[in-house]
Design a protein around this motif. Sequence first.
Motif, PDB file in Angstrom:
ATOM      1  N   GLU A 126       0.835  -1.194   0.000  1.00 26.95           N
ATOM      2  CA  GLU A 126       0.000   0.000   0.000  1.00 26.95           C
ATOM      3  C   GLU A 126       0.872   1.247   0.000  1.00 26.95           C
ATOM      4  OE1 GLU A 126      -3.418   2.164   2.783  1.00 26.95           O
ATOM      5  OE2 GLU A 126      -2.882   0.061   3.142  1.00 26.95           O
ATOM      6  N   HIS A 127       1.930   1.243   0.812  1.00 24.21           N
ATOM      7  CA  HIS A 127       2.835   2.395   0.876  1.00 24.21           C
ATOM      8  C   HIS A 127       3.518   2.631  -0.471  1.00 24.21           C
ATOM      9  CE1 HIS A 127       5.560   5.303   2.695  1.00 24.21           C
ATOM     10  NE2 HIS A 127       6.577   4.672   2.114  1.00 24.21           N
ATOM     11  N   ALA A 128       3.828   1.532  -1.185  1.00 26.78           N
ATOM     12  CA  ALA A 128       4.495   1.656  -2.483  1.00 26.78           C
ATOM     13  C   ALA A 128       3.515   1.946  -3.613  1.00 26.78           C
ATOM     14  CB  ALA A 128       5.269   0.367  -2.786  1.00 26.78           C
ATOM     15  N   GLY A 129       2.220   1.918  -3.305  1.00 25.99           N
ATOM     16  CA  GLY A 129       1.222   2.205  -4.325  1.00 25.99           C
ATOM     17  C   GLY A 129       0.906   1.045  -5.246  1.00 25.99           C
ATOM     18  N   VAL A 130       1.290  -0.180  -4.867  1.00 26.95           N
ATOM     19  CA  VAL A 130       1.054  -1.333  -5.744  1.00 26.95           C
ATOM     20  C   VAL A 130      -0.074  -2.229  -5.238  1.00 26.95           C
ATOM     21  CG1 VAL A 130       3.394  -1.357  -6.661  1.00 26.95           C
ATOM     22  CG2 VAL A 130       2.883  -2.652  -4.575  1.00 26.95           C
ATOM     23  N   PHE A 131      -0.538  -2.017  -3.985  1.00 33.81           N
ATOM     24  CA  PHE A 131      -1.665  -2.771  -3.440  1.00 33.81           C
ATOM     25  C   PHE A 131      -2.773  -1.810  -3.033  1.00 33.81           C
ATOM     26  CE2 PHE A 131       1.258  -6.370  -1.710  1.00 33.81           C
ATOM     27  CZ  PHE A 131       1.355  -6.919  -2.978  1.00 33.81           C
ATOM     28  N   ARG A 132      -3.995  -2.258  -3.151  1.00 36.71           N
ATOM     29  CA  ARG A 132      -5.133  -1.456  -2.733  1.00 36.71           C
ATOM     30  C   ARG A 132      -5.096  -1.230  -1.226  1.00 36.71           C
ATOM     31  NH1 ARG A 132     -10.061  -5.537  -3.933  1.00 36.71           N
ATOM     32  NH2 ARG A 132     -11.278  -3.796  -3.120  1.00 36.71           N
ATOM     33  N   ALA A 133      -5.802  -0.242  -0.768  1.00 33.91           N
ATOM     34  CA  ALA A 133      -5.788   0.119   0.651  1.00 33.91           C
ATOM     35  C   ALA A 133      -6.794  -0.701   1.443  1.00 33.91           C
ATOM     36  CB  ALA A 133      -6.087   1.608   0.810  1.00 33.91           C
ATOM     37  N   ARG A 134      -6.494  -0.822   2.739  1.00 33.83           N
ATOM     38  CA  ARG A 134      -7.412  -1.382   3.734  1.00 33.83           C
ATOM     39  C   ARG A 134      -7.837  -2.821   3.437  1.00 33.83           C
ATOM     40  NH1 ARG A 134      -8.912   3.735   2.791  1.00 33.83           N
ATOM     41  NH2 ARG A 134     -10.657   3.119   1.475  1.00 33.83           N
ATOM     42  N   VAL A 135      -6.923  -3.634   2.959  1.00 33.96           N
ATOM     43  CA  VAL A 135      -7.203  -5.062   2.785  1.00 33.96           C
ATOM     44  C   VAL A 135      -7.017  -5.764   4.128  1.00 33.96           C
ATOM     45  CG1 VAL A 135      -6.459  -7.204   1.674  1.00 33.96           C
ATOM     46  CG2 VAL A 135      -6.508  -5.064   0.370  1.00 33.96           C
ATOM     47  N   ASP A 136      -7.969  -6.558   4.514  1.00 39.67           N
ATOM     48  CA  ASP A 136      -7.894  -7.313   5.764  1.00 39.67           C
ATOM     49  C   ASP A 136      -6.999  -8.538   5.559  1.00 39.67           C
ATOM     50  OD1 ASP A 136      -8.922  -9.626   7.604  1.00 39.67           O
ATOM     51  OD2 ASP A 136      -9.647  -7.780   8.550  1.00 39.67           O
ATOM     52  N   ALA A 137      -5.990  -8.705   6.405  1.00 36.40           N
ATOM     53  CA  ALA A 137      -5.021  -9.783   6.238  1.00 36.40           C
ATOM     54  C   ALA A 137      -5.661 -11.157   6.396  1.00 36.40           C
ATOM     55  CB  ALA A 137      -3.872  -9.623   7.237  1.00 36.40           C
ATOM     56  N   VAL A 138      -6.625 -11.284   7.302  1.00 39.41           N
ATOM     57  CA  VAL A 138      -7.304 -12.575   7.474  1.00 39.41           C
ATOM     58  C   VAL A 138      -8.132 -12.903   6.233  1.00 39.41           C
ATOM     59  CG1 VAL A 138      -8.995 -13.872   8.838  1.00 39.41           C
ATOM     60  CG2 VAL A 138      -7.325 -12.403   9.988  1.00 39.41           C
ATOM     61  N   ASP A 139      -8.816 -11.912   5.676  1.00 39.60           N
ATOM     62  CA  ASP A 139      -9.582 -12.138   4.451  1.00 39.60           C
ATOM     63  C   ASP A 139      -8.668 -12.579   3.308  1.00 39.60           C
ATOM     64  OD1 ASP A 139     -11.920 -11.478   5.715  1.00 39.60           O
ATOM     65  OD2 ASP A 139     -12.030  -9.438   4.896  1.00 39.60           O
ATOM     66  N   LEU A 140      -7.513 -11.949   3.210  1.00 34.08           N
ATOM     67  CA  LEU A 140      -6.564 -12.324   2.165  1.00 34.08           C
ATOM     68  C   LEU A 140      -6.066 -13.755   2.376  1.00 34.08           C
ATOM     69  CD1 LEU A 140      -4.861 -11.681  -0.303  1.00 34.08           C
ATOM     70  CD2 LEU A 140      -3.174 -10.619   1.221  1.00 34.08           C
ATOM     71  N   HIS A 141      -5.801 -14.115   3.620  1.00 35.85           N
ATOM     72  CA  HIS A 141      -5.387 -15.484   3.931  1.00 35.85           C
ATOM     73  C   HIS A 141      -6.462 -16.484   3.509  1.00 35.85           C
ATOM     74  CE1 HIS A 141      -3.589 -18.835   6.032  1.00 35.85           C
ATOM     75  NE2 HIS A 141      -4.661 -18.974   6.794  1.00 35.85           N
ATOM     76  N   LEU A 142      -7.722 -16.152   3.774  1.00 32.18           N
ATOM     77  CA  LEU A 142      -8.827 -17.024   3.369  1.00 32.18           C
ATOM     78  C   LEU A 142      -8.882 -17.158   1.849  1.00 32.18           C
ATOM     79  CD1 LEU A 142     -11.688 -15.820   5.757  1.00 32.18           C
ATOM     80  CD2 LEU A 142     -10.431 -17.977   5.882  1.00 32.18           C
ATOM     81  N   LEU A 143      -8.700 -16.055   1.150  1.00 31.66           N
ATOM     82  CA  LEU A 143      -8.748 -16.075  -0.312  1.00 31.66           C
ATOM     83  C   LEU A 143      -7.669 -16.998  -0.877  1.00 31.66           C
ATOM     84  CD1 LEU A 143      -9.798 -14.996  -3.025  1.00 31.66           C
ATOM     85  CD2 LEU A 143      -8.223 -13.058  -2.753  1.00 31.66           C
ATOM     86  N   ILE A 144      -6.465 -16.867  -0.368  1.00 31.12           N
ATOM     87  CA  ILE A 144      -5.353 -17.683  -0.871  1.00 31.12           C
ATOM     88  C   ILE A 144      -5.549 -19.151  -0.506  1.00 31.12           C
ATOM     89  CG2 ILE A 144      -2.875 -18.092  -0.705  1.00 31.12           C
ATOM     90  CD1 ILE A 144      -2.602 -15.056  -0.065  1.00 31.12           C
ATOM     91  N   SER A 145      -5.823 -19.396   0.761  1.00 33.76           N
ATOM     92  CA  SER A 145      -5.863 -20.777   1.258  1.00 33.76           C
ATOM     93  C   SER A 145      -7.062 -21.552   0.725  1.00 33.76           C
ATOM     94  CB  SER A 145      -5.888 -20.784   2.788  1.00 33.76           C
ATOM     95  OG  SER A 145      -4.712 -20.215   3.312  1.00 33.76           O
ATOM     96  N   SER A 146      -8.172 -20.859   0.493  1.00 32.22           N
ATOM     97  CA  SER A 146      -9.390 -21.573   0.115  1.00 32.22           C
ATOM     98  C   SER A 146      -9.216 -22.347  -1.187  1.00 32.22           C
ATOM     99  CB  SER A 146     -10.565 -20.604  -0.001  1.00 32.22           C
ATOM    100  OG  SER A 146     -10.296 -19.589  -0.955  1.00 32.22           O
ATOM    101  N   PHE A 147      -8.646 -21.728  -2.193  1.00 32.05           N
ATOM    102  CA  PHE A 147      -8.445 -22.426  -3.461  1.00 32.05           C
ATOM    103  C   PHE A 147      -7.403 -23.520  -3.316  1.00 32.05           C
ATOM    104  CE2 PHE A 147      -6.235 -22.898  -7.556  1.00 32.05           C
ATOM    105  CZ  PHE A 147      -7.304 -23.327  -8.337  1.00 32.05           C
ATOM    106  N   CYS A 148      -6.307 -23.206  -2.625  1.00 37.96           N
ATOM    107  CA  CYS A 148      -5.237 -24.194  -2.434  1.00 37.96           C
ATOM    108  C   CYS A 148      -5.767 -25.430  -1.706  1.00 37.96           C
ATOM    109  CB  CYS A 148      -4.087 -23.575  -1.648  1.00 37.96           C
ATOM    110  SG  CYS A 148      -3.294 -22.172  -2.472  1.00 37.96           S
ATOM    111  N   PHE A 149      -6.641 -25.203  -0.733  1.00 35.08           N
ATOM    112  CA  PHE A 149      -7.201 -26.289   0.062  1.00 35.08           C
ATOM    113  C   PHE A 149      -8.260 -27.057  -0.727  1.00 35.08           C
ATOM    114  CE2 PHE A 149      -9.991 -28.215   3.158  1.00 35.08           C
ATOM    115  CZ  PHE A 149      -9.159 -28.598   4.198  1.00 35.08           C
TER     116      PHE A 149
END
Length: 214
Positions: A151-174
């Motif tokens: 976010e600081h570097a301007g390459v990621f959107r703001a205010r993303v919840d880390a737990v939500d992101l973990h769910l997004l990544i892990s759900s497909f992998c699982f």
Amino acid sequence: MPDTAAPPRPRLRDPDQTRRNILDAALVEFADKGLSGARVDEIAARTATTKRMIYYYFASKEGLYAAVLEEMYGGIRDAEQALALDRLDPVAAMRRLIEVTFDYHAAHPEFVRMVAVENIHSARHLQQAPSVAERNDAVIRTLRTLLDRGEHAGVFRARVDAVDLHLLISSFCFYRVSNRHTLQAIFRRDLTAPEHVAAHRVMIVEAVLAWLRP
């Protein structure tokens, strides 16, 4: 002249190796049959040890099951912590973390089965293992750091919840591992085939990075 040499002393069992062997055998048994179906007799037979020895190390079948769960969660957390992501730019670091998450699930279907079994038991055993929660907090901290950097570097959107992101990544992998048998029966597609593994690895990385773009 009589042989006065002392007879060879019996080899003492290495307690760490014994514990390791029991955990490895228990993983196979629990992943195959679940907690209820697994038998301590079978685990003992796999390790050429005794039920008494297993209970000495782990107190009960439930204690052994909890130890196996802790071991499996520790494996993926160790893989993540070994990445030295701070040396990479945020996008490259996120890509690497997603790839490692995917690879661990694909290479360890027994981990996926154990997590599925524990969900059947409403995570009762995980709730009694605070060290597992502490280890899993590490991946959320890692994601939070990457999100802040991006976010600081301007390459990621703001205010993303880390737990939500973990769910997004892990759900497909699982899911692609946990449901591979039913998906093959329904769609006639072997998700363990190298071409599908490679395509899905790219897909989850690109999907997450596209969602994170500002």
